[in-house]
Design an enzyme around this catalytic site. Structure first.
Site, PDB file in Angstrom:
ATOM      1  N   HIS A 109       4.639 -28.988 -11.116  1.00 34.25           N
ATOM      2  CA  HIS A 109       5.995 -28.534 -11.398  1.00 34.25           C
ATOM      3  C   HIS A 109       6.389 -29.184 -12.730  1.00 34.25           C
ATOM      4  O   HIS A 109       7.161 -30.135 -12.764  1.00 34.25           O
ATOM      5  CB  HIS A 109       6.914 -28.983 -10.251  1.00 34.25           C
ATOM      6  CG  HIS A 109       8.279 -28.364 -10.271  1.00 34.25           C
ATOM      7  ND1 HIS A 109       8.725 -27.563 -11.295  1.00 34.25           N
ATOM      8  CD2 HIS A 109       9.302 -28.444  -9.392  1.00 34.25           C
ATOM      9  CE1 HIS A 109       9.964 -27.173 -11.032  1.00 34.25           C
ATOM     10  NE2 HIS A 109      10.341 -27.692  -9.886  1.00 34.25           N
TER      11      HIS A 109
ATOM     12  N   ARG B 263       7.615 -19.336  -9.280  1.00 34.92           N
ATOM     13  CA  ARG B 263       7.498 -20.318  -8.200  1.00 34.92           C
ATOM     14  C   ARG B 263       6.719 -19.626  -7.094  1.00 34.92           C
ATOM     15  O   ARG B 263       7.089 -18.529  -6.672  1.00 34.92           O
ATOM     16  CB  ARG B 263       8.917 -20.685  -7.735  1.00 34.92           C
ATOM     17  CG  ARG B 263       9.068 -21.185  -6.319  1.00 34.92           C
ATOM     18  CD  ARG B 263       8.764 -22.638  -6.090  1.00 34.92           C
ATOM     19  NE  ARG B 263       9.382 -23.590  -6.971  1.00 34.92           N
ATOM     20  CZ  ARG B 263      10.383 -24.398  -6.627  1.00 34.92           C
ATOM     21  NH1 ARG B 263      10.908 -24.334  -5.427  1.00 34.92           N
ATOM     22  NH2 ARG B 263      10.852 -25.280  -7.475  1.00 34.92           N
TER      23      ARG B 263
ATOM     24  N   LYS C  96       6.976  -6.040   1.892  1.00 35.75           N
ATOM     25  CA  LYS C  96       6.227  -4.878   2.394  1.00 35.75           C
ATOM     26  C   LYS C  96       4.735  -5.034   2.124  1.00 35.75           C
ATOM     27  O   LYS C  96       3.966  -4.107   2.346  1.00 35.75           O
ATOM     28  CB  LYS C  96       6.710  -3.591   1.701  1.00 35.75           C
ATOM     29  CG  LYS C  96       8.160  -3.262   1.929  1.00 35.75           C
ATOM     30  CD  LYS C  96       8.513  -1.992   1.159  1.00 35.75           C
ATOM     31  CE  LYS C  96      10.016  -1.777   1.102  1.00 35.75           C
ATOM     32  NZ  LYS C  96      10.370  -0.796   0.070  1.00 35.75           N
TER      33      LYS C  96
ATOM     34  N   ARG D  67      17.990 -25.338  -7.006  1.00 31.53           N
ATOM     35  CA  ARG D  67      18.293 -25.848  -8.346  1.00 31.53           C
ATOM     36  C   ARG D  67      17.346 -25.346  -9.424  1.00 31.53           C
ATOM     37  O   ARG D  67      17.786 -25.077 -10.533  1.00 31.53           O
ATOM     38  CB  ARG D  67      18.455 -27.368  -8.328  1.00 31.53           C
ATOM     39  CG  ARG D  67      17.269 -28.209  -8.213  1.00 31.53           C
ATOM     40  CD  ARG D  67      17.608 -29.495  -7.494  1.00 31.53           C
ATOM     41  NE  ARG D  67      17.710 -29.260  -6.063  1.00 31.53           N
ATOM     42  CZ  ARG D  67      18.676 -29.688  -5.294  1.00 31.53           C
ATOM     43  NH1 ARG D  67      19.641 -30.392  -5.785  1.00 31.53           N
ATOM     44  NH2 ARG D  67      18.676 -29.436  -4.005  1.00 31.53           N
ATOM     45  N   THR D  68      16.077 -25.175  -9.103  1.00 33.08           N
ATOM     46  CA  THR D  68      15.164 -24.731 -10.156  1.00 33.08           C
ATOM     47  C   THR D  68      15.538 -23.324 -10.633  1.00 33.08           C
ATOM     48  O   THR D  68      15.606 -23.048 -11.831  1.00 33.08           O
ATOM     49  CB  THR D  68      13.712 -24.753  -9.662  1.00 33.08           C
ATOM     50  OG1 THR D  68      13.416 -26.052  -9.182  1.00 33.08           O
ATOM     51  CG2 THR D  68      12.752 -24.424 -10.783  1.00 33.08           C
TER      52      THR D  68
END
Lengths: 316, 173
Positions: free
Chosen positions: A136, A106, A84, A56-57
């Site tokens: 957050h 995030r 990588k 959702r974010t």
């Protein structure tokens, strides 16, 4: 108005936060109309830089940016050069070279967003969309918006509202940001959790602490259930999921004890049957879907305030 | 600094504009007034109150144009103000935009874009208290309180009692 970056709910003054919420309200009203798209951020590029999984974010930020006509680039660590072994610095410099105006980050490490903001790796506005177990801030803003929408009228702050935040406080960035923002807006916050799931130093937070959900449930206006983060539960914080659910889960018996006007919130994703029962999640008192809807409006407001006006370095 | 319009001048201008709006639109049946915040909204309320006195209630709303400004990038972002649609909406109506000062015309261009977002009125007209010239876009007003020739270095400041505690239009050199 906020400027620069949005890294922590602590950076917002009470006026800035209330201002953001009222801007979000106007934007929500506009996007409820026939034409959902505004030209405001045309030509700006917003990068969603997601090192952790999110539904959702990420979608919420993407929707918010697109409704303001910004271009959106989605970056997830899986399927990129990060797998990588590319460092955060090199990734950031790549984005800088491509001309990102805002980076929504995030990351699994606390402080990752601040690291990007403090270094010269990238000039964009940095928006913290969750860093480790730290913060957050846009989730706290959308929670405040939802509480205000249901329990308070336009102008006022959240004075007199009693909010229970229940569950895994230790790992929860949502809880940290909410404590900072909701108490700043005047709400009374009670953290309810087993002692093993409370962080060290919680005694210094401007909150009440309780180990017993049943003694608190009758006298609150908002009950916010946190997700049990099974991916961070390597140590044994509680004996069994079943025992946790019986002592700290929201079930229909506890739901019935809530006051008439009280609302049930959850930042998602839910573990139905663990911290919240299915019938509680789908009850009329549940505003979980409103939280998702309000998330878009709040993030539009944040993007508007950070990118809408003149930026540092823009020619006059 | 010199005073261009006194309180009674403003009052008379609003009354004349109200009559002109009614005359041009043949009454209030299809009419909607939309004020542009901050002072345009108060002017729209005053025109609305006067029209209500002489013909009956007229649909009145507020139109915030912040998100449509073409100079957004040139200055710090401004907080959004509420947009209030009148109950009947604006679809198919004769819409009169109300603002305090008409200058470059850019505010009105932004307002036209903002209207496009809300619906499709049958016509859009413009009422302003002061037209000071210096248009940068092909926009004109249908109803003008007073035409005031100014130089570009001067500025015109409208004070309304609802917001500034007094009714006054002044020219600042």
């Amino acid at each position: 108005m906020i400027t620069g970056h949005l890294l922590s709910a602590a950076d917002l003054s009470k006026d800035e936060a209330l201002n953001l919420l009222s801007t979000a309200k106007e934007l929500a009203a506009i996007t409820d109309g026939p034409n959902k798209k505004l030209p405001t951020l045309r030509g700006k590029t917003v990068v969603n830089l997601f090192f952790e999984d999110s539904t959702r974010t990420r979608i919420s930020f993407e929707t918010a940016a697109k409704r303001l006509s910004a271009d959106v680039i989605n970056f997830s660590a899986k399927g990129s050069s990060v797998s990588k072994g590319e460092s955060l610095k090199d990734t950031a410099q790549t984005l800088q070279a491509m001309g990102a105006d805002a980076v929504v980050i995030r990351h699994g490490s606390s402080g990752a967003a601040k690291r990007l903001a403090d270094t010269q790796w990238i000039q964009a506005a940095i928006i913290n969309a969750g860093d480790g177990t730290h913060e957050h801030p846009t989730q706290a803003l959308l929670d405040a918006f939802t509480i205000k929408q249901h329990l308070r009228n336009d102008k006022s702050d959240l004075t007199g509202i009693r909010v229970l935040i229940v569950g895994d406080i230790l790992h929860s960035r949502v809880a940290r940001s909410n404590v900072l923002l909701l108490t700043k807006l005047g709400a009374q916050v009670v953290l309810v959790a087993p002692p093993t799931l409370l962080p060290v130093g919680v005694g210094d937070w401007p909150v009440e602490i309780s180990y017993d959900l049943d003694s608190q449930i009758e006298k609150c206006d908002v009950v916010m259930m946190l997700r049990i983060q099974l991916e961070r539960m390597a140590d044994s914080f509680f004996p069994t999921e079943r025992e946790y659910s019986r002592r700290y889960g929201l079930n229909s018996a506890r739901l019935a004890k809530l006051s008439k006007s009280a609302i049930v919130m959850h930042p998602g994703p839910m573990n139905r049957g663990l911290e919240i029962s299915a019938d509680s999640a789908d009850d009329l008192k549940s505003v979980i879907i409103d939280q998702v809807k309000n998330g878009v409006a709040v993030r539009m407001a944040v993007l508007y305030e950070l990118l809408g006006g003149a930026q540092i370095g823009d020619s006059k | 600094m010199s005073i261009l319009l006194s309180s009674s001048d403003i009052d008379r201008a609003i009354k004349r504009i109200s009559h002109e709006i009614l005359e041009h639109n043949q009454g209030i049946t299809n009419l909607v007034l939309m004020g542009i915040p901050t002072r345009g909204a108060y002017l729209a309320d005053r025109i609305s109150a006067f029209i209500t006195e002489i013909e009956g209630p007229v649909a009145t709303g507020v139109l915030d144009i912040t998100l449509h400004r073409d100079d957004l990038r040139l200055r710090p972002p401004k907080p959004l103000l509420p947009t209030k649609l009148p109950p009947g909406g604006i679809e198919g109506k004769d819409l009169v935009l109300v603002d305090d000062v008409l200058f470059s015309g850019r505010t009105i261009r932004a307002a036209l874009d903002a209207i496009g977002e809300l619906g499709r009125p049958r016509s859009v007209q413009l009422a302003v208290l002061v037209d000071r010239g210096h248009r940068e876009l092909p926009i004109r007003a249908d109803y003008v309180g007073k035409n005031i020739p100014t130089s570009k270095s001067e500025s015109v400041k409208v004070h309304l009692s609802e917001y500034d505690n007094e009714d006054l239009v002044e020219l600042i050199k």
